[in-house]
Design a protein around this motif. Structure first.
Motif: not given
Ligand code: ACO
Ligand code: LMR
Length: 264
Positions: A6-9, A11
């Protein structure tokens, strides 16, 4: 199969990973080769789509008209005082930007919110303005310190003229004009100001361009994108005032005693 950590950001507006950066999927080379302007770049990065030319030109007109309004307004004054205190460009700029808010330059989103709500609910200007008065809220987008019935804001007139010529509909602006007619019957300085003109006309741009769903328009108005136009525009002037003070080698500013009412 592969499991993606899972990514933290998240965009969604730009991507710098490829050979060239992209704004909303449009590569930088296209932006330059096709002669895109600042209005197109704002459309891509804020609205995530290319807008028709009359819309991007309207955005650019807003930016140009709001770039500066002389040294006496809150923002410029703060930037000038900060620059004269020997501070750097960013400090002087943000010092000016911090004055943008409900009274100065930052009433565009609220103007859009209140005009949209009142117009969509079919309120008469009388019902709207008197309703706001009962709630103790000043009508955002109405009123000016130096502009009045006989000394209209040229910027407002230029925006209205552009929209009359190029927009398919100016329903919200016409509503704001009716509100202004009513507020002017109460006091001479209760003219539509540049925040009110941009707020109402941007509603017309969003709803008349056919480029946004009703849900997207509600989201734009609710999140409050439109003050961004003033913040971006006025940064140009605030940076100019900062350079001006430094070029003129102006000393530390101290406000004169005579201009302060010292009282208990
Ligand atoms: N709606 C209703 N009544 C108003 C409004 C308004 N927008 N503006 C002024 N009034 C009336 C009020 O009765 C006010 O009395 P109050 O202080 O008891 O509320 C009376 O006029 C006198 O107001 P002033 O304080 O003398 O007006 P001033 O010239 O200081 O204010 C200002 C100018 C700050 C722009 C004001 O009209 C206002 O708050 N407008 C709404 C916010 C807004 O649109 N700001 C953006 C201005 S444009 C720009 O900054 C680029
Ligand atoms: C501005 O653009 O800064 C103004 O309309 C505010 C002002 O008082 O002139």
């Amino acid at each position: 199969g592969k499991v993606r950590a899972p990514t933290h950001i998240i965009s969604t507006i730009s991507d710098d990973r490829g050979e060239e950066p992209c704004y909303a999927g449009v590569p930088m080379s296209t932006i330059i080769e096709q002669g895109y302007g600042v209005g197109d770049v704002i459309s891509l990065l804020w609205f995530k789509r290319s807008l028709p030319r009359y819309c991007t030109q309207f955005i650019e007109i807003c930016i140009m008209l709001c770039a500066d309004h002389g040294p006496c307004v809150s923002g410029a004054h703060n930037s000038i005082v900060t620059a004269r205190a020997g501070k750097d460009l960013v400090s002087s700029l943000v010092s000016g930007l911090l004055t943008i808010g409900p009274r100065f330059g930052g009433a565009i989103d609220d103007a859009a919110r209140y005009f949209k709500d009142a117009c969509d609910r079919g309120l008469t200007p009388y019902e709207f303005v008197e309703g706001m008065k009962k709630k103790g809220i000043r009508v955002p987008g109405i009123g000016h310190r130096i502009k009045s019935r006989d000394n209209r804001d040229k910027r407002v007139q230029l925006l209205q003229k552009y929209a009359h010529t190029h927009f398919p509909s100016v329903k919200y602006m016409e509503y704001a004009v009716q509100v202004e007619t009513y507020t002017l019957s109460k006091a001479n300085n209760l003219v539509m100001n540049v925040d009110g003109a941009i707020g109402s006309l941007f509603l017309d741009l969003l709803s008349g361009s056919g480029m946004f769903t009703k849900q997207e328009i509600d989201e734009i108005v609710e999140i409050g994108y439109l003050n961004g136009l003033f913040v971006l525009a006025r940064s140009i002037g605030l940076i100019g005032h900062t350079f001006d003070q430094k070029r003129l080698k102006q000393p530390l500013y101290r406000h004169p005693w005579e201009d302060v009412l010292y009282t208990k």
